[in-house]
Write a protein that holds these residues in place. Structure first.
Motif, PDB file in Angstrom:
ATOM      1  N   SER C  48       0.826  -1.203   0.000  1.00 26.47           N
ATOM      2  CA  SER C  48       0.000   0.000   0.000  1.00 26.47           C
ATOM      3  C   SER C  48       0.866   1.261   0.000  1.00 26.47           C
ATOM      4  CB  SER C  48      -0.954  -0.004   1.185  1.00 26.47           C
ATOM      5  OG  SER C  48      -0.237   0.140   2.375  1.00 26.47           O
ATOM      6  N   ILE C  49       2.058   1.190   0.615  1.00 22.17           N
ATOM      7  CA  ILE C  49       2.975   2.330   0.530  1.00 22.17           C
ATOM      8  C   ILE C  49       3.322   2.593  -0.932  1.00 22.17           C
ATOM      9  CG2 ILE C  49       5.280   3.155   1.103  1.00 22.17           C
ATOM     10  CD1 ILE C  49       5.158   1.442   3.580  1.00 22.17           C
ATOM     11  N   ALA C  50       3.624   1.511  -1.663  1.00 23.36           N
ATOM     12  CA  ALA C  50       3.975   1.674  -3.078  1.00 23.36           C
ATOM     13  C   ALA C  50       2.816   2.285  -3.846  1.00 23.36           C
ATOM     14  CB  ALA C  50       4.342   0.321  -3.670  1.00 23.36           C
ATOM     15  N   LEU C  51       1.595   1.840  -3.535  1.00 22.78           N
ATOM     16  CA  LEU C  51       0.421   2.355  -4.244  1.00 22.78           C
ATOM     17  C   LEU C  51       0.245   3.848  -3.991  1.00 22.78           C
ATOM     18  CD1 LEU C  51      -1.469   0.896  -6.078  1.00 22.78           C
ATOM     19  CD2 LEU C  51      -3.074   0.652  -4.208  1.00 22.78           C
ATOM     20  N   ILE C  52       0.475   4.278  -2.755  1.00 21.51           N
ATOM     21  CA  ILE C  52       0.341   5.699  -2.444  1.00 21.51           C
ATOM     22  C   ILE C  52       1.395   6.520  -3.175  1.00 21.51           C
ATOM     23  CG2 ILE C  52       0.690   7.384  -0.593  1.00 21.51           C
ATOM     24  CD1 ILE C  52      -0.918   5.806   1.176  1.00 21.51           C
ATOM     25  N   ILE C  53       2.632   5.969  -3.248  1.00 18.02           N
ATOM     26  CA  ILE C  53       3.679   6.703  -3.966  1.00 18.02           C
ATOM     27  C   ILE C  53       3.338   6.821  -5.442  1.00 18.02           C
ATOM     28  CG2 ILE C  53       6.078   6.582  -4.674  1.00 18.02           C
ATOM     29  CD1 ILE C  53       6.463   5.118  -1.914  1.00 18.02           C
ATOM     30  N   LEU C  54       2.788   5.739  -6.008  1.00 14.70           N
ATOM     31  CA  LEU C  54       2.399   5.786  -7.421  1.00 14.70           C
ATOM     32  C   LEU C  54       1.284   6.799  -7.636  1.00 14.70           C
ATOM     33  CD1 LEU C  54       2.537   1.997  -8.289  1.00 14.70           C
ATOM     34  CD2 LEU C  54       4.078   3.780  -9.046  1.00 14.70           C
ATOM     35  N   LEU C  55       0.363   6.869  -6.685  1.00 11.27           N
ATOM     36  CA  LEU C  55      -0.711   7.862  -6.766  1.00 11.27           C
ATOM     37  C   LEU C  55      -0.134   9.272  -6.742  1.00 11.27           C
ATOM     38  CD1 LEU C  55      -3.853   7.986  -6.735  1.00 11.27           C
ATOM     39  CD2 LEU C  55      -3.677   8.409  -4.306  1.00 11.27           C
ATOM     40  N   GLY C  56       0.853   9.482  -5.862  1.00 11.53           N
ATOM     41  CA  GLY C  56       1.507  10.786  -5.788  1.00 11.53           C
ATOM     42  C   GLY C  56       2.189  11.139  -7.102  1.00 11.53           C
ATOM     43  N   LEU C  57       2.840  10.130  -7.716  1.00 11.91           N
ATOM     44  CA  LEU C  57       3.477  10.355  -9.023  1.00 11.91           C
ATOM     45  C   LEU C  57       2.433  10.720 -10.068  1.00 11.91           C
ATOM     46  CD1 LEU C  57       6.185   7.649  -9.735  1.00 11.91           C
ATOM     47  CD2 LEU C  57       6.388  10.089 -10.021  1.00 11.91           C
ATOM     48  N   TYR C  58       1.321  10.007 -10.042  1.00 11.81           N
ATOM     49  CA  TYR C  58       0.283  10.202 -11.057  1.00 11.81           C
ATOM     50  C   TYR C  58      -0.315  11.600 -10.976  1.00 11.81           C
ATOM     51  CZ  TYR C  58      -3.498   8.999 -14.191  1.00 11.81           C
ATOM     52  OH  TYR C  58      -4.353   8.969 -15.241  1.00 11.81           O
ATOM     53  N   HIS C  59      -0.545  12.061  -9.742  1.00 14.09           N
ATOM     54  CA  HIS C  59      -1.116  13.395  -9.573  1.00 14.09           C
ATOM     55  C   HIS C  59      -0.051  14.480  -9.536  1.00 14.09           C
ATOM     56  CE1 HIS C  59      -5.167  12.104  -9.231  1.00 14.09           C
ATOM     57  NE2 HIS C  59      -4.936  11.334  -8.199  1.00 14.09           N
ATOM     58  N   GLY C  60       1.201  14.088  -9.603  1.00 12.48           N
ATOM     59  CA  GLY C  60       2.271  15.074  -9.592  1.00 12.48           C
ATOM     60  C   GLY C  60       2.334  15.871  -8.309  1.00 12.48           C
ATOM     61  N   SER C  61       1.916  15.248  -7.199  1.00 13.97           N
ATOM     62  CA  SER C  61       1.930  15.970  -5.937  1.00 13.97           C
ATOM     63  C   SER C  61       2.855  15.277  -4.954  1.00 13.97           C
ATOM     64  CB  SER C  61       0.511  16.014  -5.357  1.00 13.97           C
ATOM     65  OG  SER C  61       0.573  16.201  -3.974  1.00 13.97           O
ATOM     66  N   ALA C  62       3.692  16.052  -4.289  1.00 11.54           N
ATOM     67  CA  ALA C  62       4.643  15.468  -3.355  1.00 11.54           C
ATOM     68  C   ALA C  62       4.035  15.303  -1.963  1.00 11.54           C
ATOM     69  CB  ALA C  62       5.894  16.327  -3.282  1.00 11.54           C
ATOM     70  N   LEU C  63       2.762  15.644  -1.833  1.00 12.52           N
ATOM     71  CA  LEU C  63       2.164  15.631  -0.493  1.00 12.52           C
ATOM     72  C   LEU C  63       1.866  14.231   0.021  1.00 12.52           C
ATOM     73  CD1 LEU C  63      -0.275  18.630  -0.660  1.00 12.52           C
ATOM     74  CD2 LEU C  63       1.764  18.399   0.733  1.00 12.52           C
ATOM     75  N   TYR C  64       1.819  13.251  -0.894  1.00 15.19           N
ATOM     76  CA  TYR C  64       1.420  11.909  -0.474  1.00 15.19           C
ATOM     77  C   TYR C  64       2.478  11.219   0.378  1.00 15.19           C
ATOM     78  CZ  TYR C  64      -2.471  12.277  -3.654  1.00 15.19           C
ATOM     79  OH  TYR C  64      -3.618  12.679  -4.268  1.00 15.19           O
ATOM     80  N   TYR C  65       3.708  11.793   0.399  1.00 12.35           N
ATOM     81  CA  TYR C  65       4.768  11.126   1.144  1.00 12.35           C
ATOM     82  C   TYR C  65       4.527  11.095   2.633  1.00 12.35           C
ATOM     83  CZ  TYR C  65       6.755  10.873  -3.192  1.00 12.35           C
ATOM     84  OH  TYR C  65       6.909  10.554  -4.496  1.00 12.35           O
TER      85      TYR C  65
END
Lengths: 127, 161, 93
Positions: C48-65
């Motif tokens: 799930s950590i990987a999925l959240i990072i991929l979501l952050g990449l997709y939306h171009g937002s660094a806030l998901y970290y």
């Protein structure tokens, strides 16, 4: 975004890293389903997942660093944390399984050693 | 000096991690330095007596080597997962431990868990050996020799014991 | 925003991680012992950590970290607590 060629290069690199990470994670989880007993299963996620996460995180680190034009090291903290904790949680889960006498598949070498290790005293709570 | 900076390296690390997490600014630097100073003072009584790193440079080399081994381990384990189960020969070994202090032994156990097809599962009560589960056990003696040469020997030098 | 190549790679990767999470879920339901379930949970949180990072990449937002870091910490603590509970029947002594 400075140079067209560097942008294309980082695109390929990020895409490659993300895909490598995801495939390692997929293989690790497949190992969790496929491997025959608990102790062999213990190998799959603790190994494949750390590199899977590591590659994905480095990919996103490169991506955001290039996008924002500054080094963006947040992700490194998560990877370091995971690399530090993965062996500890593997050790704890393995130890729990060992003392619960989980069965091992036939053909496991040196099962006597595991039995010897499982007899270790001092695990029960002092009354 | 010892009372204000009980653990100087930890103070530096804490400040650095704080800056990594929150981004660079003078305000964050100030807050990071404050935390880096205060946390060791509070935590010092609990961690006193840990073995310290004698050779930081050797530690860095060791960590890079470990990183490389982790990559190799992952490819190896992935290959074994994709092969049919009947080729798998799991096994246990008892690795004779010559590192006796807690912290170096923990680093060794963690290194073993992170690298090719091995997970350290239990220490013997008298710390005489470390029980390791191996995903594919071919040659017990060569594996023990490999661990001793590649991990235990450098760790002995790094921690000076 | 993402361009085509990286966007496609992220989508494919997210699909792969999703399948990986389904594998973990199967092990979580199947068992056979509670240690296997703890192991499946451990893998599930890493995925799930990987999925959240991929979501952050997709939306171009660094806030998901921040979210990923929180999951990493809580996941480790819960795995450690569960393993210790299995080992000694108690967490805080």
């Amino acid at each position: 975004m400075s140079d067209l060629t560097t942008v294309a290069m980082t695109d390929y690199l990020v895409a490659l890293l993300v895909l490598i990470g995801a495939s390692f994670m997929l293989i690790g989880s497949w190992g969790l389903v496929k491997l025959p007993d608990f102790f062999t299963r213990l190998h799959a996620p603790t190994k494949a997942s750390t590199l899977g996460i590591g590659a994905t995180l480095i990919g996103s680190l490169i991506w955001f660093s290039v996008q924002q034009g500054s080094v963006h090291i947040h992700e490194l903290v998560i990877s370091i944390f995971l690399f530090l904790t993965a062996p500890v949680s593997a050790y704890m889960m393995g130890k729990a399984a060992l003392h619960r006498h989980r069965p091992m598949i036939t053909g496991t070498k040196n099962v006597k050693l595991a039995e010897k290790a499982a007899r270790r005293e001092g695990l029960k709570k002092p009354d | 000096m010892k009372r204000i900076f009980p653990m100087p390296i930890h103070s530096l690390m804490l400040t650095l991690v704080w800056l990594l997490l929150n981004g660079w600014s003078y305000g964050q630097l100030f807050l990071g330095l404050f935390l880096g100073l205060m946390i060791p003072i509070v935590a010092y009584p609990y961690v006193r007596g840990h073995t310290s790193v004698k050779k930081p440079l050797a530690m860095l080399v060791y960590l890079l080597l470990l990183l490389w081994d982790i990559v190799v381990a992952n490819v190896d384990v992935a290959r074994r997962i994709l092969m049919p189960n009947k080729h798998l020969k799991p096994g246990w070994i008892a690795y004779p431990l010559s590192l006796q202090e807690d912290f170096p032994a923990t680093v060794l156990a963690s290194s073993i868990s992170l690298t090719p097809g091995t997970v350290s599962v239990e220490f013997a009560e008298d710390m005489s050996c470390l029980y390791i589960h191996v995903l594919h056990l071919d040659n017990e003696t060569s594996l023990k020799a490999f661990i001793a040469k590649r991990y235990e020997q450098p760790l002995k030098e790094i921690f000076g014991c | 925003m993402l361009n085509n190549l990286v966007g496609l790679a992220v989508l494919v990767a997210a699909f792969m991680v999703g399948v990986a999470m389904l594998f973990c879920l199967w092990r979580l339901i199947q068992g056979p012992d509670i240690t296997d379930r703890v192991l499946a949970l451990d893998t599930l949180y890493i995925n799930s950590i990987a999925l959240i990072i991929l979501l952050g990449l997709y939306h171009g937002s660094a806030l998901y970290y921040e979210g990923a870091l929180l999951i990493a910490m809580l996941g480790f603590v819960s795995t450690a607590a569960l393993a210790k509970y299995l080992l000694r029947g108690d967490i805080i002594e």
